[in-house]
Design a protein around this motif. Structure first.
Motif, PDB file in Angstrom:
ATOM      1  N   PRO A  36      33.339  55.800  62.001  1.00  0.00           N
ATOM      2  CA  PRO A  36      33.882  54.728  62.911  1.00  0.00           C
ATOM      3  C   PRO A  36      33.043  53.612  62.610  1.00  0.00           C
ATOM      4  O   PRO A  36      33.618  52.410  62.718  1.00  0.00           O
ATOM      5  CB  PRO A  36      33.522  55.595  64.285  1.00  0.00           C
ATOM      6  CG  PRO A  36      33.785  56.993  63.985  1.00  0.00           C
ATOM      7  CD  PRO A  36      33.073  57.121  62.630  1.00  0.00           C
ATOM      8  N   LEU A  37      31.689  53.622  62.340  1.00  0.00           N
ATOM      9  CA  LEU A  37      30.745  52.562  62.236  1.00  0.00           C
ATOM     10  C   LEU A  37      31.254  51.696  60.909  1.00  0.00           C
ATOM     11  O   LEU A  37      31.387  50.371  61.030  1.00  0.00           O
ATOM     12  CB  LEU A  37      29.172  52.986  62.070  1.00  0.00           C
ATOM     13  CG  LEU A  37      28.260  51.935  61.642  1.00  0.00           C
ATOM     14  CD1 LEU A  37      28.209  50.905  62.684  1.00  0.00           C
ATOM     15  CD2 LEU A  37      27.121  52.531  61.260  1.00  0.00           C
ATOM     16  N   ALA A  38      31.716  52.149  59.805  1.00  0.00           N
ATOM     17  CA  ALA A  38      32.347  51.693  58.686  1.00  0.00           C
ATOM     18  C   ALA A  38      33.526  50.987  59.049  1.00  0.00           C
ATOM     19  O   ALA A  38      33.514  49.834  58.851  1.00  0.00           O
ATOM     20  CB  ALA A  38      32.450  52.635  57.517  1.00  0.00           C
ATOM     21  N   GLY A  39      34.455  51.442  59.792  1.00  0.00           N
ATOM     22  CA  GLY A  39      35.503  50.957  60.242  1.00  0.00           C
ATOM     23  C   GLY A  39      35.385  49.602  60.971  1.00  0.00           C
ATOM     24  O   GLY A  39      35.943  48.551  61.035  1.00  0.00           O
ATOM     25  N   GLY A  40      34.171  49.657  61.990  1.00  0.00           N
ATOM     26  CA  GLY A  40      34.076  48.642  62.978  1.00  0.00           C
ATOM     27  C   GLY A  40      33.418  47.414  62.316  1.00  0.00           C
ATOM     28  O   GLY A  40      33.674  46.346  62.689  1.00  0.00           O
ATOM     29  N   HIS A  42      34.039  46.881  58.979  1.00  0.00           N
ATOM     30  CA  HIS A  42      35.202  46.162  58.363  1.00  0.00           C
ATOM     31  C   HIS A  42      35.897  45.314  59.088  1.00  0.00           C
ATOM     32  O   HIS A  42      36.250  44.334  58.774  1.00  0.00           O
ATOM     33  CB  HIS A  42      35.888  47.411  57.786  1.00  0.00           C
ATOM     34  CG  HIS A  42      37.068  46.871  57.069  1.00  0.00           C
ATOM     35  ND1 HIS A  42      37.203  46.149  55.970  1.00  0.00           N
ATOM     36  CD2 HIS A  42      38.591  47.082  57.621  1.00  0.00           C
ATOM     37  CE1 HIS A  42      38.533  46.035  55.487  1.00  0.00           C
ATOM     38  NE2 HIS A  42      39.501  46.439  56.558  1.00  0.00           N
ATOM     39  N   LEU A  43      36.206  45.731  60.403  1.00  0.00           N
ATOM     40  CA  LEU A  43      37.171  44.862  61.259  1.00  0.00           C
ATOM     41  C   LEU A  43      36.536  43.558  61.485  1.00  0.00           C
ATOM     42  O   LEU A  43      36.987  42.486  61.601  1.00  0.00           O
ATOM     43  CB  LEU A  43      37.561  45.626  62.482  1.00  0.00           C
ATOM     44  CG  LEU A  43      38.597  46.711  62.349  1.00  0.00           C
ATOM     45  CD1 LEU A  43      38.666  47.513  63.658  1.00  0.00           C
ATOM     46  CD2 LEU A  43      39.816  45.963  62.085  1.00  0.00           C
ATOM     47  N   LEU A  44      34.958  43.656  62.028  1.00  0.00           N
ATOM     48  CA  LEU A  44      34.321  42.556  62.244  1.00  0.00           C
ATOM     49  C   LEU A  44      34.345  41.736  61.291  1.00  0.00           C
ATOM     50  O   LEU A  44      34.523  40.516  61.247  1.00  0.00           O
ATOM     51  CB  LEU A  44      32.885  42.790  62.700  1.00  0.00           C
ATOM     52  CG  LEU A  44      32.003  41.932  62.968  1.00  0.00           C
ATOM     53  CD1 LEU A  44      32.561  41.147  64.359  1.00  0.00           C
ATOM     54  CD2 LEU A  44      30.596  42.396  63.010  1.00  0.00           C
ATOM     55  N   THR A  45      33.853  42.065  59.978  1.00  0.00           N
ATOM     56  CA  THR A  45      33.648  41.215  58.770  1.00  0.00           C
ATOM     57  C   THR A  45      35.375  40.774  58.293  1.00  0.00           C
ATOM     58  O   THR A  45      35.124  39.271  57.990  1.00  0.00           O
ATOM     59  CB  THR A  45      33.376  41.886  57.365  1.00  0.00           C
ATOM     60  OG1 THR A  45      32.163  42.835  57.775  1.00  0.00           O
ATOM     61  CG2 THR A  45      33.298  41.225  56.355  1.00  0.00           C
ATOM     62  N   SER A  46      36.355  41.174  58.356  1.00  0.00           N
ATOM     63  CA  SER A  46      37.455  40.726  58.002  1.00  0.00           C
ATOM     64  C   SER A  46      37.858  39.715  59.083  1.00  0.00           C
ATOM     65  O   SER A  46      38.673  38.847  58.774  1.00  0.00           O
ATOM     66  CB  SER A  46      38.787  41.851  57.895  1.00  0.00           C
ATOM     67  OG  SER A  46      38.966  42.442  59.078  1.00  0.00           O
ATOM     68  N   THR A  47      37.788  40.054  60.290  1.00  0.00           N
ATOM     69  CA  THR A  47      38.140  39.037  61.301  1.00  0.00           C
ATOM     70  C   THR A  47      37.451  38.001  61.227  1.00  0.00           C
ATOM     71  O   THR A  47      37.962  36.641  61.329  1.00  0.00           O
ATOM     72  CB  THR A  47      38.031  39.795  62.806  1.00  0.00           C
ATOM     73  OG1 THR A  47      38.584  40.751  62.579  1.00  0.00           O
ATOM     74  CG2 THR A  47      38.535  38.815  63.857  1.00  0.00           C
ATOM     75  N   ALA A  48      36.163  37.848  60.984  1.00  0.00           N
ATOM     76  CA  ALA A  48      35.278  36.728  60.870  1.00  0.00           C
ATOM     77  C   ALA A  48      35.794  35.860  59.625  1.00  0.00           C
ATOM     78  O   ALA A  48      35.668  34.642  59.677  1.00  0.00           O
ATOM     79  CB  ALA A  48      33.807  37.150  60.596  1.00  0.00           C
ATOM     80  N   TRP A  49      36.158  36.771  58.634  1.00  0.00           N
ATOM     81  CA  TRP A  49      36.482  35.987  57.354  1.00  0.00           C
ATOM     82  C   TRP A  49      37.792  35.239  57.424  1.00  0.00           C
ATOM     83  O   TRP A  49      37.905  34.108  57.109  1.00  0.00           O
ATOM     84  CB  TRP A  49      36.589  36.767  56.211  1.00  0.00           C
ATOM     85  CG  TRP A  49      36.909  36.364  54.922  1.00  0.00           C
ATOM     86  CD1 TRP A  49      38.155  36.136  54.529  1.00  0.00           C
ATOM     87  CD2 TRP A  49      35.995  35.603  53.836  1.00  0.00           C
ATOM     88  NE1 TRP A  49      38.217  35.255  53.256  1.00  0.00           N
ATOM     89  CE2 TRP A  49      36.987  35.158  52.841  1.00  0.00           C
ATOM     90  CE3 TRP A  49      34.712  35.398  53.841  1.00  0.00           C
ATOM     91  CZ2 TRP A  49      36.442  34.584  51.738  1.00  0.00           C
ATOM     92  CZ3 TRP A  49      34.157  34.892  52.544  1.00  0.00           C
ATOM     93  CH2 TRP A  49      34.852  34.295  51.678  1.00  0.00           C
ATOM     94  N   THR A  50      38.617  35.686  58.266  1.00  0.00           N
ATOM     95  CA  THR A  50      39.875  35.234  58.337  1.00  0.00           C
ATOM     96  C   THR A  50      39.866  33.937  59.399  1.00  0.00           C
ATOM     97  O   THR A  50      40.423  32.823  59.083  1.00  0.00           O
ATOM     98  CB  THR A  50      40.905  36.232  59.159  1.00  0.00           C
ATOM     99  OG1 THR A  50      41.119  37.436  58.087  1.00  0.00           O
ATOM    100  CG2 THR A  50      42.217  35.598  59.323  1.00  0.00           C
ATOM    101  N   ALA A  51      38.926  33.899  60.411  1.00  0.00           N
ATOM    102  CA  ALA A  51      38.776  32.926  61.355  1.00  0.00           C
ATOM    103  C   ALA A  51      38.066  31.935  60.583  1.00  0.00           C
ATOM    104  O   ALA A  51      38.548  30.530  60.639  1.00  0.00           O
ATOM    105  CB  ALA A  51      37.685  33.416  62.418  1.00  0.00           C
ATOM    106  N   ALA A  52      37.119  32.386  59.789  1.00  0.00           N
ATOM    107  CA  ALA A  52      36.553  30.965  58.908  1.00  0.00           C
ATOM    108  C   ALA A  52      37.342  30.369  58.087  1.00  0.00           C
ATOM    109  O   ALA A  52      37.546  28.987  57.836  1.00  0.00           O
ATOM    110  CB  ALA A  52      35.366  31.686  58.116  1.00  0.00           C
TER     111      ALA A  52
END
Length: 77
Positions: A36-40, A42-52
């Protein structure tokens, strides 16, 4: 549950060199905690990348360079 399985496996004969397999049952709770930590992350990183990426692609463009011909829309008559 893993502790109980390891204790039970100690009673059964094991081929030489495979004693580490008895401890393998402790890996399941470890992965259950880490996935679950790895999934979280991943979600945080991909969301931040998409926003940037969206910010970069939709940012206001700079003024045209000096000497270039900018196309200015003419008002309708």
């Amino acid at each position: 549950m893993a502790w109980w399985n390891v204790r039970r496996a100690k009673q059964a004969p094991a081929p030489a060199g495979l004693g580490f397999l008895r401890r393998l049952a402790f890996g399941t709770p470890l992965f259950a905690l880490l996935l679950p930590l790895a999934g979280g992350i991943h979600l945080l990183t991909s969301t931040a990348w998409t926003a940037a990426e969206r910010w970069y692609l939709t940012r206001p463009t700079a003024r045209p360079a000096r000497g270039s011909q900018a196309v200015v829309p003419q008002p309708a008559k």
